[in-house]
Write an enzyme that holds these catalytic residues in place. Structure first.
Site, PDB file in Angstrom:
ATOM      1  N   ASN A  11      13.703   5.377  -6.466  1.00 40.71           N
ATOM      2  CA  ASN A  11      13.699   4.214  -7.383  1.00 40.71           C
ATOM      3  C   ASN A  11      13.742   2.862  -6.674  1.00 40.71           C
ATOM      4  O   ASN A  11      13.606   1.824  -7.325  1.00 40.71           O
ATOM      5  CB  ASN A  11      14.840   4.314  -8.403  1.00 40.71           C
ATOM      6  CG  ASN A  11      14.729   5.570  -9.244  1.00 40.71           C
ATOM      7  OD1 ASN A  11      13.684   5.820  -9.848  1.00 40.71           O
ATOM      8  ND2 ASN A  11      15.772   6.383  -9.264  1.00 40.71           N
ATOM      9  N   ASN A  74      19.295   3.583   2.737  1.00 45.06           N
ATOM     10  CA  ASN A  74      19.793   3.435   1.375  1.00 45.06           C
ATOM     11  C   ASN A  74      19.251   4.646   0.626  1.00 45.06           C
ATOM     12  O   ASN A  74      18.081   4.672   0.242  1.00 45.06           O
ATOM     13  CB  ASN A  74      19.311   2.140   0.728  1.00 45.06           C
ATOM     14  CG  ASN A  74      19.876   1.978  -0.688  1.00 45.06           C
ATOM     15  OD1 ASN A  74      20.530   2.892  -1.204  1.00 45.06           O
ATOM     16  ND2 ASN A  74      19.618   0.834  -1.293  1.00 45.06           N
ATOM     17  N   GLU A  98      24.684   3.426   6.575  1.00 44.92           N
ATOM     18  CA  GLU A  98      24.417   3.574   5.138  1.00 44.92           C
ATOM     19  C   GLU A  98      24.538   2.203   4.476  1.00 44.92           C
ATOM     20  O   GLU A  98      25.514   1.497   4.713  1.00 44.92           O
ATOM     21  CB  GLU A  98      25.466   4.536   4.552  1.00 44.92           C
ATOM     22  CG  GLU A  98      25.417   4.664   3.044  1.00 44.92           C
ATOM     23  CD  GLU A  98      26.531   5.571   2.505  1.00 44.92           C
ATOM     24  OE1 GLU A  98      27.257   6.212   3.311  1.00 44.92           O
ATOM     25  OE2 GLU A  98      26.672   5.622   1.272  1.00 44.92           O
ATOM     26  N   SER A 102      24.099  -2.799  -4.281  1.00 45.02           N
ATOM     27  CA  SER A 102      25.256  -3.051  -5.152  1.00 45.02           C
ATOM     28  C   SER A 102      26.517  -2.526  -4.468  1.00 45.02           C
ATOM     29  O   SER A 102      26.441  -1.710  -3.550  1.00 45.02           O
ATOM     30  CB  SER A 102      25.044  -2.354  -6.501  1.00 45.02           C
ATOM     31  OG  SER A 102      24.954  -0.951  -6.331  1.00 45.02           O
ATOM     32  N   ARG A 107      31.288   0.136  -9.526  1.00 47.85           N
ATOM     33  CA  ARG A 107      30.429   0.636 -10.594  1.00 47.85           C
ATOM     34  C   ARG A 107      30.993   1.937 -11.184  1.00 47.85           C
ATOM     35  O   ARG A 107      32.177   2.209 -11.078  1.00 47.85           O
ATOM     36  CB  ARG A 107      29.002   0.769 -10.050  1.00 47.85           C
ATOM     37  CG  ARG A 107      28.454  -0.588  -9.542  1.00 47.85           C
ATOM     38  CD  ARG A 107      27.029  -0.509  -9.094  1.00 47.85           C
ATOM     39  NE  ARG A 107      26.163  -0.085 -10.178  1.00 47.85           N
ATOM     40  CZ  ARG A 107      24.932   0.399 -10.016  1.00 47.85           C
ATOM     41  NH1 ARG A 107      24.432   0.506  -8.796  1.00 47.85           N
ATOM     42  NH2 ARG A 107      24.221   0.757 -11.050  1.00 47.85           N
TER      43      ARG A 107
HETATM   44  C1  DQA Z   1      22.135   2.016  -4.685  1.00 50.76           C
HETATM   45  C2  DQA Z   1      23.339   2.463  -5.505  1.00 50.76           C
HETATM   46  C3  DQA Z   1      23.137   3.839  -6.076  1.00 50.76           C
HETATM   47  O1  DQA Z   1      24.272   4.226  -6.843  1.00 50.76           O
HETATM   48  C4  DQA Z   1      21.919   3.849  -6.983  1.00 50.76           C
HETATM   49  O2  DQA Z   1      21.690   5.153  -7.463  1.00 50.76           O
HETATM   50  C5  DQA Z   1      20.722   3.276  -6.346  1.00 50.76           C
HETATM   51  C6  DQA Z   1      20.849   2.105  -5.495  1.00 50.76           C
HETATM   52  C7  DQA Z   1      22.253   0.556  -4.211  1.00 50.76           C
HETATM   53  O3  DQA Z   1      21.489   0.167  -3.341  1.00 50.76           O
HETATM   54  O4  DQA Z   1      23.083  -0.203  -4.743  1.00 50.76           O
HETATM   55  O5  DQA Z   1      19.603   3.752  -6.560  1.00 50.76           O
HETATM   56  O6  DQA Z   1      22.021   2.842  -3.528  1.00 50.76           O
END
Ligand code: DQA
Length: 150
Positions: A11, A74, A98, A102, A107
């Site tokens: 994504n 990431n 890593e 966010s 979260r």
């Molecule tokens: C993420 C945080 C993850 O929880 C989320 O599923 C993502 C992006 C971030 O870059 O903040 O796809 O890795």
């Protein structure tokens, strides 16, 4: 010259469009461009790869052996689900940082656990696209402690 692989998981190709309130307006292409520029300053060659497929990310980690001295990852949602990615990082013994755009700890509870955290050098979370830049810098400092911390 050091070669660093920057891996983006699922994504993240949608950055800019995807939940901009959480992930911001910067696109993945812009992030990659910035990292390549930072690479010039840090004197490292930066290669980037994004995949929505867990196995492709595992393959990319395996293929990094003997090509890359460090990895910035990431892993997106696979951070919270993937034993396979964790095992791949542990298997290749390539120093890995890593990163998350966010702050995963602010979260939903399901984002608070990272399968990768125990096998990486460290984690940077919560600074938007800057997380990648900080991650790259931290990785290079880890790989070349003297050059970057005179
Ligand atoms: C993420 C945080 C993850 O929880 C989320 O599923 C993502 C992006 C971030 O870059 O903040 O796809 O890795």
């Amino acid at each position: 010259m050091l070669n660093v692989l920057v891996l983006h998981g699922p994504n993240l190709n949608l950055l800019g469009l995807r939940e901009p309130g959480i992930y911001g307006a910067t696109t993945l292409a812009e992030i990659n461009q910035q990292l390549k520029e930072d690479g010039k300053t840090l004197q490292v060659e930066v290669t980037t790869l994004q995949s929505n497929h867990e196995g492709e990310l595992v393959d990319a980690i395996h293929q990094a052996v003997d090509r890359y001295q460090g990895i910035v990852i990431n892993a997106g949602a696979y951070t919270h689900t993937s034993v396979a990615l964790r095992d791949a990082i542990a298997a290749v013994s390539i120093p890995t940082v890593e990163v998350h755009l966010s702050n995963i700890y602010r979260r939903e509870p399901f984002r608070h656990h990272s399968y990768l955290a125990p096998v990486v050098v460290g984690q940077i979370s919560g600074f938007g696209p800057e997380s990648y830049r900080l991650g790259l810098k931290a990785l290079v400092s880890h790989l070349q402690p003297k050059a970057n911390n005179p």
